[in-house]
Design a protein around this motif. Structure first.
Motif, short mmCIF file in Angstrom:
data_model
loop_
_atom_site.label_atom_id
_atom_site.label_comp_id
_atom_site.label_asym_id
_atom_site.label_seq_id
_atom_site.Cartn_x
_atom_site.Cartn_y
_atom_site.Cartn_z
N VAL A 46 0.83 -1.20 0.00
CA VAL A 46 0.00 0.00 0.00
C VAL A 46 0.88 1.26 0.00
O VAL A 46 0.50 2.29 -0.54
CB VAL A 46 -0.94 -0.02 1.23
N ARG A 47 2.05 1.17 0.59
CA ARG A 47 2.94 2.33 0.66
C ARG A 47 3.45 2.66 -0.74
O ARG A 47 3.91 1.77 -1.47
CB ARG A 47 4.10 2.04 1.59
N PRO A 48 3.42 3.94 -1.13
CA PRO A 48 3.66 4.29 -2.54
C PRO A 48 5.04 3.94 -3.08
O PRO A 48 5.18 3.66 -4.27
CB PRO A 48 3.43 5.80 -2.57
N HIS A 49 6.08 3.93 -2.24
CA HIS A 49 7.42 3.68 -2.75
C HIS A 49 8.09 2.47 -2.08
O HIS A 49 9.30 2.30 -2.18
CB HIS A 49 8.31 4.92 -2.55
N HIS A 50 7.30 1.64 -1.43
CA HIS A 50 7.87 0.49 -0.72
C HIS A 50 8.39 -0.54 -1.72
O HIS A 50 7.78 -0.78 -2.76
CB HIS A 50 6.82 -0.15 0.19
N ILE A 51 9.52 -1.15 -1.38
CA ILE A 51 10.15 -2.13 -2.28
C ILE A 51 9.22 -3.32 -2.53
O ILE A 51 9.33 -4.01 -3.55
CB ILE A 51 11.51 -2.61 -1.70
N ALA A 52 8.27 -3.57 -1.62
CA ALA A 52 7.32 -4.68 -1.80
C ALA A 52 6.49 -4.51 -3.07
O ALA A 52 6.01 -5.49 -3.64
CB ALA A 52 6.41 -4.80 -0.58
N ARG A 53 6.32 -3.27 -3.54
CA ARG A 53 5.55 -3.04 -4.77
C ARG A 53 6.26 -3.64 -5.98
O ARG A 53 5.61 -3.97 -6.99
CB ARG A 53 5.32 -1.54 -4.96
N LEU A 54 7.58 -3.77 -5.90
CA LEU A 54 8.35 -4.43 -6.96
C LEU A 54 8.56 -5.90 -6.64
O LEU A 54 8.45 -6.76 -7.51
CB LEU A 54 9.71 -3.75 -7.13
N LEU A 55 8.84 -6.18 -5.37
CA LEU A 55 9.22 -7.53 -4.97
C LEU A 55 8.08 -8.53 -5.12
O LEU A 55 8.29 -9.67 -5.53
CB LEU A 55 9.69 -7.48 -3.51
N TYR A 56 6.86 -8.10 -4.81
CA TYR A 56 5.72 -9.02 -4.82
C TYR A 56 4.74 -8.69 -5.95
O TYR A 56 3.56 -9.02 -5.87
CB TYR A 56 5.00 -8.99 -3.47
N GLY A 104 7.80 -0.89 -15.22
CA GLY A 104 7.38 0.47 -15.48
C GLY A 104 7.40 1.31 -14.21
O GLY A 104 7.81 2.48 -14.24
N GLN A 105 6.96 0.71 -13.10
CA GLN A 105 7.00 1.40 -11.81
C GLN A 105 8.44 1.75 -11.43
O GLN A 105 8.73 2.88 -11.00
CB GLN A 105 6.39 0.50 -10.74
N LEU A 106 9.34 0.80 -11.61
CA LEU A 106 10.75 1.02 -11.31
C LEU A 106 11.32 2.17 -12.14
O LEU A 106 12.02 3.05 -11.62
CB LEU A 106 11.54 -0.27 -11.57
N GLN A 107 11.00 2.20 -13.42
CA GLN A 107 11.50 3.27 -14.28
C GLN A 107 10.93 4.63 -13.88
O GLN A 107 11.63 5.65 -13.94
CB GLN A 107 11.18 2.95 -15.75
N ARG A 108 9.68 4.65 -13.45
CA ARG A 108 9.09 5.92 -13.00
C ARG A 108 9.79 6.42 -11.74
O ARG A 108 10.04 7.62 -11.58
CB ARG A 108 7.58 5.75 -12.75
N TRP A 109 10.09 5.50 -10.83
CA TRP A 109 10.82 5.90 -9.62
C TRP A 109 12.20 6.46 -9.96
O TRP A 109 12.65 7.41 -9.34
CB TRP A 109 10.95 4.70 -8.69
N LEU A 110 12.84 5.88 -10.97
CA LEU A 110 14.14 6.39 -11.39
C LEU A 110 14.01 7.79 -12.01
O LEU A 110 14.81 8.69 -11.74
CB LEU A 110 14.79 5.43 -12.38
N ARG A 111 13.00 7.97 -12.85
CA ARG A 111 12.82 9.29 -13.49
C ARG A 111 12.50 10.37 -12.46
O ARG A 111 12.93 11.52 -12.59
CB ARG A 111 11.71 9.22 -14.54
#
Length: 409
Positions: A53-63, A72-79
């Protein structure tokens, strides 16, 4: 031909190399402690879902169920600068501590994955893998084009160089600090070429034990099968088990559909079963403990004939392994537990396993004793893989402190 002939190539020891890690920028992302994930062993599925639920938590990528969407989420965080790639290649000294007590210290870097050649196995697995899980890990890594957590590799240090250098580096201000539960995770980026050369040489070893990450290692081998490309390397954490002995814990079985009284009666047909009048307790090295509804039984001395039949086609060393006896003689032969999702849960904490079946009608649990590091190493050197979910090395690293992202310019 002489073994000193320079034209004969020997095995290449695993050797870490510096890389440009991708890390959270706390000015953009917030407190690091609220962004990284605890090791898998300490994170139950419900907690993992809650973290997403947390907007930038690594779990959003991990799970993530969809690795392409996660990419796409990862690339947005990088940008957006939520994640940033370090300017220079580095090796990363990593430390876990509880209070003032150092639990573990090691070095994170990028490791070219060596392949076994004949009897030469620079990376030594100690546990079997599931082909299905390997495919899942490979699909996630390939879709995300990133590695979020390192392989945990245990080696026996024979040089003082790495210990001295890491001690010197940890006297500096940490690059990253996160607190997860009662453990503080600290990381130092080492960019100095002379220091990284000494660190890399200091952790070089002819053979490292894969303490954790068997499926990720197998996924890298699968993705890098052609011998070229980004997946011929992996994110890796090397830990000297002489300087920092690992914690080995057992992995217990919880069987929600198995009545404990009936389980004890059926187990008595293939092993010695003794009622424990004082209730559940940790098992001795030569037994497992069956628990359920507040009652407990020690199960030991399996019938040789029944055990032989249950382990037919398995390595003979398995007859002395509590996990093999539990899974094949008890769960398989005596209790006929089906290999279906939810039929068996695996818990690393004995108290949680006992609590899960404490109420009548909640099923049974089997508590297993932990193996020793040397026993695991001896079996691994002999080419004997433990049954899955036999033992757990720790402490495992937090997830999200240093990422390896493929394809960044």
């Amino acid at each position: 031909m002489s073994t000193s002939d320079p034209t004969v190539s020997g095995p290449t020891p695993p050797r870490l190399r510096p890389f440009r890690a991708v890390r959270y920028d706390e000015d953009r992302a917030g407190d690091l402690s609220a962004l990284v994930a605890p090791p898998h062993d300490d994170l139950d599925p419900a907690h993992a879902r809650a973290q997403r639920v947390r907007p930038h938590h690594i779990a959003r990528l991990l799970y993530a169920a969809d690795p392409q969407a996660a990419a796409g989420q990862l690339q947005r965080w990088l940008r957006r600068g939520v994640l940033r790639r370090d300017e220079r290649p580095a090796l990363y000294v990593y430390q876990q501590q509880r209070g003032a007590r150092i639990l573990q210290r090691g070095v994170i870097g990028e490791l070219p994955i060596p392949r076994a050649r004949g009897t030469e196995r620079p990376l030594l697995p100690h546990e079997g893998v599931s082909a299905h899980v390997v495919r899942q890990r490979a699909a996630h890594m390939a879709g995300l084009r990133a590695q979020l957590e390192p392989l945990l590799l245990a080696y026996r240090g024979t040089r003082s160089t790495a210990t001295q250098i890491t001690h010197h580096i940890t006297r500096r201000t940490p690059t990253a600090v996160a607190r997860v539960g009662d453990t503080t995770h600290l990381m130092w980026a080492c960019h100095d070429e002379a220091e990284t050369a000494l660190l890399s040489a200091g952790v070089e070893t002819d053979q490292a034990l894969i303490a954790d990450g068997h499926h990720r290692h197998a996924a890298c081998l699968s993705l890098g099968a052609e011998g070229s490309g980004p997946w011929t390397s992996s994110l890796a954490l090397f830990v000297d088990t002489v300087a920092h002995p690992p914690r080995l814990s057992a992995i217990h079985r919880v069987l929600p559909g198995l009545d404990p009284e009936k389980a004890a009666s059926a187990a008595a047909e293939v092993a010695r079963v003794r009622r424990l009048p004082r209730g559940p307790r940790p098992p001795a090295l030569d037994e497992v403990v069956l628990v359920g509804g507040g009652r407990a039984w020690a199960v030991s001395d399996p019938d040789p004939g029944a055990l032989h039949d249950a382990l037919m086609g398995r390595p003979p060393q398995w007859a002395a392994l509590p996990s093999a006896v539990t899974d094949h003689l008890l769960l398989g032969a005596a209790w006929s537990v089906p290999e279906l999702p939810g039929a068996v849960r695996h818990l690393h904490d004995a108290d949680r396993a006992v609590a899960a079946v404490a109420a009548p009608g909640r099923g049974s649990a089997v508590l297993l004793p932990a193996l020793g590091e040397e026993q695991v190493r001896e079996l691994a050197r002999a080419g004997v893989l433990l049954p899955r979910k036999s033992t757990s090395f720790g402490p495992k690293p937090a997830i999200g402190l240093a990422l390896r992202v493929i394809g960044l310019s």
